[in-house]
Enzyme design. Structure first.
Site, PDB file in Angstrom:
ATOM      1  N   LYS A  13      45.774  53.545  35.137  1.00 57.10           N
ATOM      2  CA  LYS A  13      45.391  54.739  34.361  1.00 57.10           C
ATOM      3  C   LYS A  13      44.202  55.458  34.984  1.00 57.10           C
ATOM      4  O   LYS A  13      44.207  56.676  35.124  1.00 57.10           O
ATOM      5  CB  LYS A  13      45.018  54.357  32.912  1.00 57.10           C
ATOM      6  CG  LYS A  13      46.121  53.678  32.144  1.00 57.10           C
ATOM      7  CD  LYS A  13      45.665  53.284  30.742  1.00 57.10           C
ATOM      8  CE  LYS A  13      44.557  52.253  30.704  1.00 57.10           C
ATOM      9  NZ  LYS A  13      44.930  50.921  31.209  1.00 57.10           N
ATOM     10  N   ARG A  90      43.398  53.790  21.600  1.00 56.06           N
ATOM     11  CA  ARG A  90      43.984  52.454  21.720  1.00 56.06           C
ATOM     12  C   ARG A  90      44.389  51.889  20.382  1.00 56.06           C
ATOM     13  O   ARG A  90      44.909  50.759  20.340  1.00 56.06           O
ATOM     14  CB  ARG A  90      42.964  51.489  22.321  1.00 56.06           C
ATOM     15  CG  ARG A  90      42.696  51.825  23.738  1.00 56.06           C
ATOM     16  CD  ARG A  90      42.125  50.643  24.453  1.00 56.06           C
ATOM     17  NE  ARG A  90      41.465  51.182  25.606  1.00 56.06           N
ATOM     18  CZ  ARG A  90      41.427  50.592  26.770  1.00 56.06           C
ATOM     19  NH1 ARG A  90      41.965  49.424  26.941  1.00 56.06           N
ATOM     20  NH2 ARG A  90      40.826  51.158  27.776  1.00 56.06           N
ATOM     21  N   ARG A 129      41.505  44.263  42.395  1.00 63.06           N
ATOM     22  CA  ARG A 129      40.605  45.416  42.178  1.00 63.06           C
ATOM     23  C   ARG A 129      39.174  45.094  42.600  1.00 63.06           C
ATOM     24  O   ARG A 129      38.646  44.026  42.317  1.00 63.06           O
ATOM     25  CB  ARG A 129      40.601  45.826  40.706  1.00 63.06           C
ATOM     26  CG  ARG A 129      39.532  46.899  40.443  1.00 63.06           C
ATOM     27  CD  ARG A 129      39.714  47.627  39.157  1.00 63.06           C
ATOM     28  NE  ARG A 129      39.837  46.762  38.016  1.00 63.06           N
ATOM     29  CZ  ARG A 129      40.299  47.169  36.844  1.00 63.06           C
ATOM     30  NH1 ARG A 129      40.685  48.422  36.675  1.00 63.06           N
ATOM     31  NH2 ARG A 129      40.375  46.318  35.843  1.00 63.06           N
ATOM     32  N   ARG A 162      35.341  43.238  38.690  1.00 62.01           N
ATOM     33  CA  ARG A 162      34.873  43.514  37.332  1.00 62.01           C
ATOM     34  C   ARG A 162      34.817  42.224  36.531  1.00 62.01           C
ATOM     35  O   ARG A 162      35.668  41.355  36.684  1.00 62.01           O
ATOM     36  CB  ARG A 162      35.834  44.505  36.656  1.00 62.01           C
ATOM     37  CG  ARG A 162      35.152  45.802  36.290  1.00 62.01           C
ATOM     38  CD  ARG A 162      36.119  46.872  35.880  1.00 62.01           C
ATOM     39  NE  ARG A 162      36.849  46.589  34.642  1.00 62.01           N
ATOM     40  CZ  ARG A 162      37.720  47.436  34.115  1.00 62.01           C
ATOM     41  NH1 ARG A 162      37.953  48.598  34.701  1.00 62.01           N
ATOM     42  NH2 ARG A 162      38.352  47.139  33.005  1.00 62.01           N
ATOM     43  N   ARG A 173      42.976  40.903  27.015  1.00 68.85           N
ATOM     44  CA  ARG A 173      43.168  42.368  27.100  1.00 68.85           C
ATOM     45  C   ARG A 173      44.638  42.742  26.943  1.00 68.85           C
ATOM     46  O   ARG A 173      44.967  43.725  26.275  1.00 68.85           O
ATOM     47  CB  ARG A 173      42.629  42.884  28.448  1.00 68.85           C
ATOM     48  CG  ARG A 173      41.096  42.886  28.503  1.00 68.85           C
ATOM     49  CD  ARG A 173      40.591  42.908  29.929  1.00 68.85           C
ATOM     50  NE  ARG A 173      40.930  44.112  30.642  1.00 68.85           N
ATOM     51  CZ  ARG A 173      40.954  44.215  31.971  1.00 68.85           C
ATOM     52  NH1 ARG A 173      40.660  43.154  32.727  1.00 68.85           N
ATOM     53  NH2 ARG A 173      41.263  45.344  32.537  1.00 68.85           N
TER      54      ARG A 173
END
Ligand code: AP5
Ligand code: ZN
Length: 218
Positions: A13, A90, A129, A162, A173
Site C-alpha cells: 500500500k 481500518r 523490507r 521495522r 497484524r
C-alpha cells in the site's frame, strides 16, 4: 482522485500510495507513517504512548486517536489535487467517521482500492523490507535493494527492519486485518466504490493496473 488504499500488511500500500501520488499529484496520508514519526519523541502524550504500544504489538491503534489525527489533517482532505489514504480506514467506525468528515467538506471518496496477494508473497515482502531511519524511504532486500547494502540511496542514513516486522507481530497484524478491516470490503462494495487489484508484479506495473481500473470505474 480521492482514494483509500486497503489491503493486508505488506501488500504494498505504501509503495503504491507514493507512486500514485507522484502520478496524479495527490496528497499522501498514512497513519502508520504518522505514528512512526512519533516514535522518537521524548514525552509523547498518554494517548500516543498507548498507540505506540499497540503498534509495537501489531494491534490496531484506537479509533479515537486515528480519527482525531485525521481531523487534524483535514487540510489534506480538502486538497485540490485530491488525496490517497494509505491504510485508512481500518475499522467500520473509521470508515463512517471519514464518510462524515468528507460530507462536511462536500466531497466523497471516488474509489477504495483493495490490493490482494497470496500470503506467501506477503510474508516475503515484509521479511525483506528495509526502512531508512531518517527519511523513511522503503526498500526490499531483493525486489528493490539500495545501491549500497544497508544505506539509503536518498539520504545515506542507515536502513533497518521495522520493529513490527517480526513473525509473531506479523501474525497479530494479519489477524487485525482479517477481523477488523476485511469487513470494510463489503461496506464499500455496497456503496459501489470498491476496486480489487491483484498486487503481484513490479510496483510500476501495479500502478498502471490501478490507474486503468480507476479509469474504467469512474
Ligand atoms: P502501517 O504502516 O499502515 O502498516 P501495514 O498496514 O501493516 O502495512 P505496511 O506498511 O506493513 O505495508 P504496505 O502494505 O504499506 O507495504 P509496503 O509498500 O511497505 O501501520 C502500522 C501500524 O500502525 C498498524 O499495525 C497499526 O498498529 C497502526 N495503524 C496504522 N493505521 C491505522 C489505522 N487506520 N487504524 C488503527 N491502527 C493503525 O511494501 C512492503 C515491502 O514490499 C517493502 O519492502 C517494499 O519495498 C516491497 N514491495 C512493495 N511492492 C512490491 C512489489 N510490487 N514487488 C516486490 N516487492 C514489493
Ligand atoms: Zn533515507
Amino acid at each position: 482522485y480521492r482514494l483509500a488504499l486497503l489491503g493486508p500488511p505488506g501488500v504494498g500500500k505504501g509503495t503504491q500510495a507514493k507512486l500514485l501520488c507522484a502520478r496524479i499529484g495527490a496528497c499522501h496520508l498514512s497513519t502508520g507513517d504518522l505514528f512512526r514519526a512519533n516514535q522518537c519523541i521524548q514525552d509523547p502524550s498518554s494517548a500516543m504512548a498507548a498507540a505506540l504500544d499497540a503498534m509495537g504489538r501489531g494491534e490496531l491503534v484506537s479509533d479515537e486517536l486515528v480519527i482525531s489525527m485525521l481531523r487534524e489533517r483535514s487540510n489534506c482532505l480538502r486538497c485540490g489535487g485530491g488525496f490517497v489514504l494509505d491504510g485508512i480506514p481500518r475499522t467500520l467506525a473509521q470508515a463512517e467517521s471519514i464518510e462524515g468528515t468528507l460530507r462536511e467538506l462536500g466531497v466523497d471518496l471516488n474509489a477504495v482500492v483493495s490490493y490482494e496477494l497470496p500470503l506467501k508473497e506477503i510474508v516475503d515482502r515484509l521479511g525483506g523490507r528495509r526502512t531508512c531511519v531518517s527519511c523513511n524511504a522503503v526498500y526490499h532486500a531483493t525486489a528493490n535493494p539500495p545501491e549500497f547494502e544497508g544505506t539509503c540511496d536518498h539520504c545515506g542514513a542507515e536502513l533497518v527492519q521495522r520493529d513490527d516486522d517480526q513473525p509473531e507481530t506479523i501474525r497479530v497484524r494479519m489477524q487485525a486485518y482479517t477481523e477488523a478491516t476485511q469487513p470494510l470490503l463489503q461496506f464499500y462494495a455496497g456503496r459501489g466504490r470498491l476496486i480489487r487489484i491483484e498486487a503481484h508484479g513490479r510496483p510500476e506495473k501495479i500502478v498502471e493496473r490501478t490507474l486503468d481500473a480507476l479509469q474504467n470505474h469512474l
